[in-house]
Design an enzyme around this catalytic site. Structure first.
Site, short mmCIF file in Angstrom:
data_model
loop_
_atom_site.label_atom_id
_atom_site.label_comp_id
_atom_site.label_asym_id
_atom_site.label_seq_id
_atom_site.Cartn_x
_atom_site.Cartn_y
_atom_site.Cartn_z
N HIS A 138 0.83 -1.21 0.00
CA HIS A 138 0.00 0.00 0.00
C HIS A 138 0.86 1.25 0.00
O HIS A 138 1.87 1.34 0.71
CB HIS A 138 -0.92 0.02 1.22
CG HIS A 138 -1.88 1.18 1.23
ND1 HIS A 138 -2.74 1.44 0.19
CD2 HIS A 138 -2.10 2.16 2.16
CE1 HIS A 138 -3.46 2.51 0.48
NE2 HIS A 138 -3.09 2.97 1.65
N ASP A 197 -4.25 9.30 2.67
CA ASP A 197 -4.29 7.84 2.51
C ASP A 197 -5.59 7.46 1.82
O ASP A 197 -6.68 7.77 2.32
CB ASP A 197 -4.18 7.15 3.87
CG ASP A 197 -3.90 5.65 3.78
OD1 ASP A 197 -4.39 5.02 2.83
OD2 ASP A 197 -3.21 5.12 4.65
N CYS A 247 -3.70 2.48 -5.25
CA CYS A 247 -3.20 3.40 -4.22
C CYS A 247 -2.04 4.25 -4.73
O CYS A 247 -1.95 5.46 -4.45
CB CYS A 247 -2.77 2.63 -2.97
SG CYS A 247 -1.63 1.26 -3.29
#
Length: 225
Positions: free
Chosen positions: A104, A121, A168
């Site tokens: 991630h 995030d 991501c």
């Protein structure tokens, strides 16, 4: 026709070397690797000398630097005290023996006028522990004067959220692009921070289109054979 070599070097851009396998990553719905993020950060870095976009490998080593050892010499080439805006890519890889690992990406940005670190995030704060680790490692090296309070850490809970398990890295690049653009015009539009720009411009469709956008940038820069 013979098979293409995935390790074939296709582009040298500043200090970044891209290989044919990187094009394959961008062509399909795959997790972005360090090289693609470093390339795009290097591409964005030309917008202002006041902005520093830290390569993933450097951010990783800052976050995982051995306890008890001084970071001063390692950080000195970055000239952090001279930068108005610093953007770090955050990866959740905890294994220092496996560079390029992790599953991630997120983004940590320091804005000097605000005297804050902001963590974006795209997966509900999944990387908050790692972002705080990097923040704690660099906060005393940002060159803040003794008369100024220590920069604080802020989690950006309104950050756009990914809809799958592999975009991501693209969200990191899209948000970095918006932040750099915001910095270039902030004196003109009166917007105190970049949050509204990120919310308005980093959409799932924009993020999806970034794969082709970056592929186009790479192909435009590739030497003609």
């Amino acid at each position: 026709m013979g098979k293409t070599n995935p390790d074939e070097k296709i582009l040298s851009y500043n200090d970044v070397v891209l290989r044919r396998s990187d094009l394959d990553i961008l062509s399909g719905p795959y997790f972005l690797n360090d090289r693609i993020i470093e390339f795009y950060f290097s591409y964005l870095s030309s917008c202002s000398e006041e902005i520093l976009l830290v390569p993933p490998s450097i951010a990783f080593w800052i976050m995982n630097y051995p306890v008890g050892q001084c970071l001063t010499e390692f950080l000195e080439p970055l000239h952090l005290p001279e930068k108005k805006l610093v953007i770090f890519p955050i990866n959740d890889n905890d294994d220092v023996s496996k560079a390029g690992g992790g599953s991630h990406w997120s983004l940590l940005a320091f804005e000097r006028n605000a005297n804050k670190f902001f963590h974006h995030d795209s997966n509900g704060g999944m990387n908050s522990v790692h972002a705080k680790r990097l923040y704690n490692a660099v906060v005393s090296f940002m060159g803040v004067s003794s008369s100024t309070t220590k920069p604080v850490y802020q989690e950006c809970n309104s950050s756009p959220q990914q809809m799958n398990g592999y975009d991501c890295g693209l969200y990191v690049l899209a948000i970095a692009q918006v932040i750099c653009s915001w910095y270039g015009r902030k004196d003109n539009d009166g917007d105190k921070m970049w949050f509204s720009a990120v919310q308005g411009q980093v959409t799932s469709s924009v993020v999806a289109g970034m794969r082709n956008e970056i592929l186009g940038q790479i192909r435009d820069l590739m030497p003609i054979k």
